[in-house]
Design a protein around this motif. Structure first.
Motif, PDB file in Angstrom:
ATOM      1  N   MET A 164       0.847  -1.177   0.000  1.00 48.22           N
ATOM      2  CA  MET A 164       0.000   0.000   0.000  1.00 48.22           C
ATOM      3  C   MET A 164       0.891   1.237   0.000  1.00 48.22           C
ATOM      4  SD  MET A 164      -1.509   0.717   3.906  1.00 48.22           S
ATOM      5  CE  MET A 164      -3.134   0.615   3.354  1.00 48.22           C
ATOM      6  N   THR A 165       0.444   2.263  -0.665  1.00 46.29           N
ATOM      7  CA  THR A 165       1.165   3.528  -0.722  1.00 46.29           C
ATOM      8  C   THR A 165       0.392   4.570   0.070  1.00 46.29           C
ATOM      9  OG1 THR A 165       2.051   2.999  -2.906  1.00 46.29           O
ATOM     10  CG2 THR A 165       2.090   5.301  -2.244  1.00 46.29           C
ATOM     11  N   VAL A 166       1.116   5.271   0.947  1.00 40.96           N
ATOM     12  CA  VAL A 166       0.509   6.285   1.803  1.00 40.96           C
ATOM     13  C   VAL A 166       1.225   7.608   1.556  1.00 40.96           C
ATOM     14  CG1 VAL A 166       0.025   6.973   4.183  1.00 40.96           C
ATOM     15  CG2 VAL A 166      -0.039   4.552   3.555  1.00 40.96           C
ATOM     16  N   THR A 167       0.454   8.669   1.378  1.00 40.21           N
ATOM     17  CA  THR A 167       1.014  10.011   1.257  1.00 40.21           C
ATOM     18  C   THR A 167       1.198  10.572   2.663  1.00 40.21           C
ATOM     19  OG1 THR A 167      -0.103  10.330  -0.854  1.00 40.21           O
ATOM     20  CG2 THR A 167       0.670  12.310   0.293  1.00 40.21           C
ATOM     21  N   VAL A 168       2.429  10.976   2.963  1.00 39.41           N
ATOM     22  CA  VAL A 168       2.771  11.489   4.290  1.00 39.41           C
ATOM     23  C   VAL A 168       3.146  12.956   4.166  1.00 39.41           C
ATOM     24  CG1 VAL A 168       4.289  11.226   6.286  1.00 39.41           C
ATOM     25  CG2 VAL A 168       3.603   9.203   4.980  1.00 39.41           C
ATOM     26  N   ASP A 169       2.357  13.816   4.782  1.00 45.09           N
ATOM     27  CA  ASP A 169       2.642  15.244   4.833  1.00 45.09           C
ATOM     28  C   ASP A 169       3.330  15.523   6.158  1.00 45.09           C
ATOM     29  OD1 ASP A 169       2.680  18.022   4.667  1.00 45.09           O
ATOM     30  OD2 ASP A 169       0.598  18.218   5.294  1.00 45.09           O
ATOM     31  N   VAL A 170       4.658  15.738   6.115  1.00 43.26           N
ATOM     32  CA  VAL A 170       5.404  16.078   7.327  1.00 43.26           C
ATOM     33  C   VAL A 170       5.140  17.558   7.580  1.00 43.26           C
ATOM     34  CG1 VAL A 170       7.644  16.122   8.460  1.00 43.26           C
ATOM     35  CG2 VAL A 170       7.134  14.319   6.795  1.00 43.26           C
ATOM     36  N   VAL A 171       4.441  17.854   8.654  1.00 38.77           N
ATOM     37  CA  VAL A 171       3.985  19.208   8.938  1.00 38.77           C
ATOM     38  C   VAL A 171       5.165  20.182   8.962  1.00 38.77           C
ATOM     39  CG1 VAL A 171       2.822  20.687  10.628  1.00 38.77           C
ATOM     40  CG2 VAL A 171       1.980  18.359  10.206  1.00 38.77           C
ATOM     41  N   GLY A 172       5.064  21.237   8.157  1.00 37.05           N
ATOM     42  CA  GLY A 172       6.095  22.262   8.097  1.00 37.05           C
ATOM     43  C   GLY A 172       7.298  21.879   7.263  1.00 37.05           C
ATOM     44  N   GLU A 173       7.249  20.705   6.645  1.00 33.61           N
ATOM     45  CA  GLU A 173       8.388  20.257   5.842  1.00 33.61           C
ATOM     46  C   GLU A 173       7.896  19.748   4.492  1.00 33.61           C
ATOM     47  OE1 GLU A 173      11.146  17.846   8.077  1.00 33.61           O
ATOM     48  OE2 GLU A 173      10.729  18.963   9.891  1.00 33.61           O
ATOM     49  N   GLU A 174       8.205  18.511   4.145  1.00 34.08           N
ATOM     50  CA  GLU A 174       7.898  17.997   2.824  1.00 34.08           C
ATOM     51  C   GLU A 174       6.750  16.995   2.851  1.00 34.08           C
ATOM     52  OE1 GLU A 174      10.371  15.064   4.875  1.00 34.08           O
ATOM     53  OE2 GLU A 174      10.859  17.134   4.473  1.00 34.08           O
ATOM     54  N   THR A 175       6.324  16.606   1.670  1.00 31.99           N
ATOM     55  CA  THR A 175       5.351  15.534   1.506  1.00 31.99           C
ATOM     56  C   THR A 175       6.057  14.396   0.791  1.00 31.99           C
ATOM     57  OG1 THR A 175       3.502  17.073   1.385  1.00 31.99           O
ATOM     58  CG2 THR A 175       3.138  14.899   0.475  1.00 31.99           C
ATOM     59  N   ALA A 176       5.800  13.162   1.248  1.00 31.16           N
ATOM     60  CA  ALA A 176       6.464  12.004   0.667  1.00 31.16           C
ATOM     61  C   ALA A 176       5.463  10.870   0.488  1.00 31.16           C
ATOM     62  CB  ALA A 176       7.606  11.549   1.575  1.00 31.16           C
ATOM     63  N   GLU A 177       5.833   9.939  -0.355  1.00 36.42           N
ATOM     64  CA  GLU A 177       5.056   8.720  -0.549  1.00 36.42           C
ATOM     65  C   GLU A 177       5.810   7.586   0.141  1.00 36.42           C
ATOM     66  OE1 GLU A 177       2.126   8.415  -2.440  1.00 36.42           O
ATOM     67  OE2 GLU A 177       2.137  10.589  -2.616  1.00 36.42           O
ATOM     68  N   CYS A 178       5.116   6.784   0.935  1.00 33.50           N
ATOM     69  CA  CYS A 178       5.726   5.645   1.602  1.00 33.50           C
ATOM     70  C   CYS A 178       5.024   4.369   1.159  1.00 33.50           C
ATOM     71  CB  CYS A 178       5.622   5.778   3.120  1.00 33.50           C
ATOM     72  SG  CYS A 178       6.635   7.088   3.808  1.00 33.50           S
ATOM     73  N   ASP A 179       5.814   3.373   0.767  1.00 30.91           N
ATOM     74  CA  ASP A 179       5.280   2.065   0.404  1.00 30.91           C
ATOM     75  C   ASP A 179       5.389   1.146   1.608  1.00 30.91           C
ATOM     76  OD1 ASP A 179       4.629   2.634  -2.295  1.00 30.91           O
ATOM     77  OD2 ASP A 179       6.753   2.507  -2.804  1.00 30.91           O
ATOM     78  N   LEU A 180       4.262   0.562   2.005  1.00 25.76           N
ATOM     79  CA  LEU A 180       4.196  -0.255   3.210  1.00 25.76           C
ATOM     80  C   LEU A 180       3.530  -1.588   2.932  1.00 25.76           C
ATOM     81  CD1 LEU A 180       2.732   2.512   5.538  1.00 25.76           C
ATOM     82  CD2 LEU A 180       5.101   1.753   5.514  1.00 25.76           C
ATOM     83  N   ALA A 181       3.834  -2.564   3.772  1.00 23.83           N
ATOM     84  CA  ALA A 181       3.120  -3.839   3.740  1.00 23.83           C
ATOM     85  C   ALA A 181       1.681  -3.589   4.174  1.00 23.83           C
ATOM     86  CB  ALA A 181       3.793  -4.836   4.679  1.00 23.83           C
ATOM     87  N   ASN A 182       0.776  -4.441   3.749  1.00 23.84           N
ATOM     88  CA  ASN A 182      -0.643  -4.263   4.079  1.00 23.84           C
ATOM     89  C   ASN A 182      -0.933  -4.348   5.574  1.00 23.84           C
ATOM     90  OD1 ASN A 182      -1.410  -3.806   1.438  1.00 23.84           O
ATOM     91  ND2 ASN A 182      -1.787  -5.967   1.041  1.00 23.84           N
ATOM     92  N   ASP A 183      -0.051  -5.004   6.341  1.00 25.71           N
ATOM     93  CA  ASP A 183      -0.267  -5.134   7.781  1.00 25.71           C
ATOM     94  C   ASP A 183       0.602  -4.167   8.595  1.00 25.71           C
ATOM     95  OD1 ASP A 183       2.154  -6.367   7.258  1.00 25.71           O
ATOM     96  OD2 ASP A 183       1.756  -8.105   8.550  1.00 25.71           O
ATOM     97  N   ALA A 184       1.172  -3.149   7.941  1.00 27.33           N
ATOM     98  CA  ALA A 184       2.051  -2.186   8.614  1.00 27.33           C
ATOM     99  C   ALA A 184       1.268  -1.346   9.621  1.00 27.33           C
ATOM    100  CB  ALA A 184       2.718  -1.275   7.593  1.00 27.33           C
TER     101      ALA A 184
END
Length: 72
Positions: free
Chosen positions: A1-21
């Motif tokens: 699964m891919t999750v969009t992570v908005d680090v507050v006050g910094e950057e936005t990144a995409e993280c690829d994780l296992a389905n049970d993460a």
């Protein structure tokens, strides 16, 4: 699964994780330690041991920086 992570006050990144993460796994994948950051889903904090169930989250750094040799 891919999750969009908005680090507050910094950057936005995409993280690829296992389905049970967990959200702690997500924090680590984003490059932080679970003790220095919390994840918010729809503006509400979620427990680190909860399985990731959102496609977009905010990561709030609780600890940032530190003292340098010039600071006292």
């Amino acid at each position: 699964m891919t999750v969009t992570v908005d680090v507050v006050g910094e950057e936005t990144a995409e993280c690829d994780l296992a389905n049970d993460a967990t959200y702690d796994d997500l924090i680590r994948e984003a490059g932080y330690h679970p003790q220095e950051a919390s994840v918010l889903v729809d503006g509400e904090p979620v427990p680190g041991d909860r399985v990731v169930d959102a496609d977009e989250v905010q990561l709030l750094r609780l600890i940032k920086g530190g003292a340098t040799d010039g600071d006292a």
